[in-house]
Design a protein around this motif. Structure first.
Motif, short mmCIF file in Angstrom:
data_model
loop_
_atom_site.label_atom_id
_atom_site.label_comp_id
_atom_site.label_asym_id
_atom_site.label_seq_id
_atom_site.Cartn_x
_atom_site.Cartn_y
_atom_site.Cartn_z
N GLN A 111 -18.86 -5.49 -53.49
CA GLN A 111 -19.66 -4.29 -53.72
C GLN A 111 -18.74 -3.08 -53.69
N PHE A 112 -18.52 -2.47 -54.85
CA PHE A 112 -17.62 -1.32 -54.95
C PHE A 112 -18.37 -0.08 -55.39
N ARG A 113 -17.82 1.06 -55.02
CA ARG A 113 -18.35 2.38 -55.36
C ARG A 113 -17.17 3.28 -55.71
N ILE A 114 -17.45 4.49 -56.18
CA ILE A 114 -16.41 5.49 -56.40
C ILE A 114 -16.59 6.56 -55.34
N ASP A 115 -15.52 6.83 -54.57
CA ASP A 115 -15.63 7.81 -53.49
C ASP A 115 -15.47 9.24 -54.03
N ALA A 116 -15.51 10.21 -53.14
CA ALA A 116 -15.45 11.63 -53.51
C ALA A 116 -14.14 12.00 -54.22
N GLU A 117 -13.07 11.23 -53.95
CA GLU A 117 -11.78 11.51 -54.59
C GLU A 117 -11.59 10.71 -55.88
N LEU A 120 -11.85 3.75 -56.34
CA LEU A 120 -12.73 2.59 -56.24
C LEU A 120 -12.64 2.08 -54.80
N VAL A 121 -13.77 2.05 -54.08
CA VAL A 121 -13.78 1.67 -52.67
C VAL A 121 -14.92 0.69 -52.40
N THR A 122 -14.83 0.00 -51.25
CA THR A 122 -15.92 -0.87 -50.81
C THR A 122 -17.06 -0.02 -50.26
N VAL A 123 -18.16 -0.64 -49.93
CA VAL A 123 -19.30 0.07 -49.36
C VAL A 123 -18.90 0.74 -48.04
N PRO A 131 -4.57 1.08 -55.23
CA PRO A 131 -5.69 1.97 -55.51
C PRO A 131 -5.92 2.22 -57.00
N ILE A 132 -7.18 2.26 -57.37
CA ILE A 132 -7.56 2.59 -58.74
C ILE A 132 -8.41 3.86 -58.67
N GLN A 133 -7.91 4.91 -59.33
CA GLN A 133 -8.62 6.19 -59.31
C GLN A 133 -9.29 6.41 -60.68
N ILE A 134 -10.58 6.77 -60.62
CA ILE A 134 -11.37 7.02 -61.81
C ILE A 134 -11.42 8.53 -62.03
N PRO A 135 -10.94 9.03 -63.17
CA PRO A 135 -10.99 10.48 -63.42
C PRO A 135 -12.44 10.98 -63.44
N THR A 136 -12.62 12.23 -63.08
CA THR A 136 -13.98 12.79 -63.00
C THR A 136 -14.65 12.86 -64.37
N ASP A 137 -13.87 12.94 -65.44
CA ASP A 137 -14.47 13.02 -66.78
C ASP A 137 -14.70 11.64 -67.41
#
Length: 188
Positions: A111-117, A120-123, A131-137
């Protein structure tokens, strides 16, 4: 008389551990990524003295003790969710996560989510060790069966690769140490 009390007490302690493990299995049967456990018992025996030196040795029972607790890492039931970031592992492997203390823990809970930064993080908020970072756009974030994370970025007509989720495997999964919350650490 004292021997009988000791044997009874050892059996009660062993059965209490068995009840604790079964209770934990039942309480977590619907928890994503949970792996059930089983208690392994051994008999405690003491060798008796043979009256005749040619006679086989006799052993007397002295109760039971817990040899180990085994975790079964076999695949569980797959359930569809409405979250495109929820993952399931078919076969062997664990997600490698960065623990709160900076160490590494392993989990099969996908179960993964996208945190404030944007990571990709766990619950529980743990990041993948790579780490995998998803751009805000980013829109239409997808994770392929091979672990490739892609998204459509603003102004692009084709999907961009943002990272790859890799799994860690162990030769002896039964030697992993549970640290709670469906997380494990590697033993020596």
């Amino acid at each position: 008389m004292i021997d009988a009390l000791y044997i009874s007490a050892s059996g009660l302690r062993s059965e209490q551990k068995q009840i604790d493990v079964i209770s934990n299995n039942v309480a977590n049967m619907h928890t994503p990524g949970f792996k059930r456990g089983r208690v392994n018992f051994v008999d405690v025996a003491t060798a008796g003295v043979a009256a005749d030196l040619g006679a086989p040795m006799e052993s007397n029972g002295n109760g039971t003790r817990i040899h180990s607790t085994t975790t079964f890492f076999s695949g569980g039931d797959l359930r569809a969710t409405q979250n495109p970031l929820d993952l399931a592992i078919e076969g062997a492997g664990f997600f490698e996560l960065e623990a709160e203390n900076g160490g590494v823990v392993y989990s099969r809970d996908g179960q993964f989510r996208i945190d404030a930064e944007g990571y990709l993080v766990t619950v529980q908020g743990l990041r993948l060790s790579q780490p995998i970072q998803i751009p805000t756009d980013a829109t239409l974030v997808r994770i392929a069966q091979n672990g490739e994370v892609t998204a459509l970025l603003a102004g692009d007509s084709e999907r961009s690769v943002l990272g790859n989720i890799e799994l860690t495997t162990f030769a002896a999964e039964d030697m992993l140490v549970s640290v709670g919350d469906n997380r494990y650490t590697a033993s020596d």
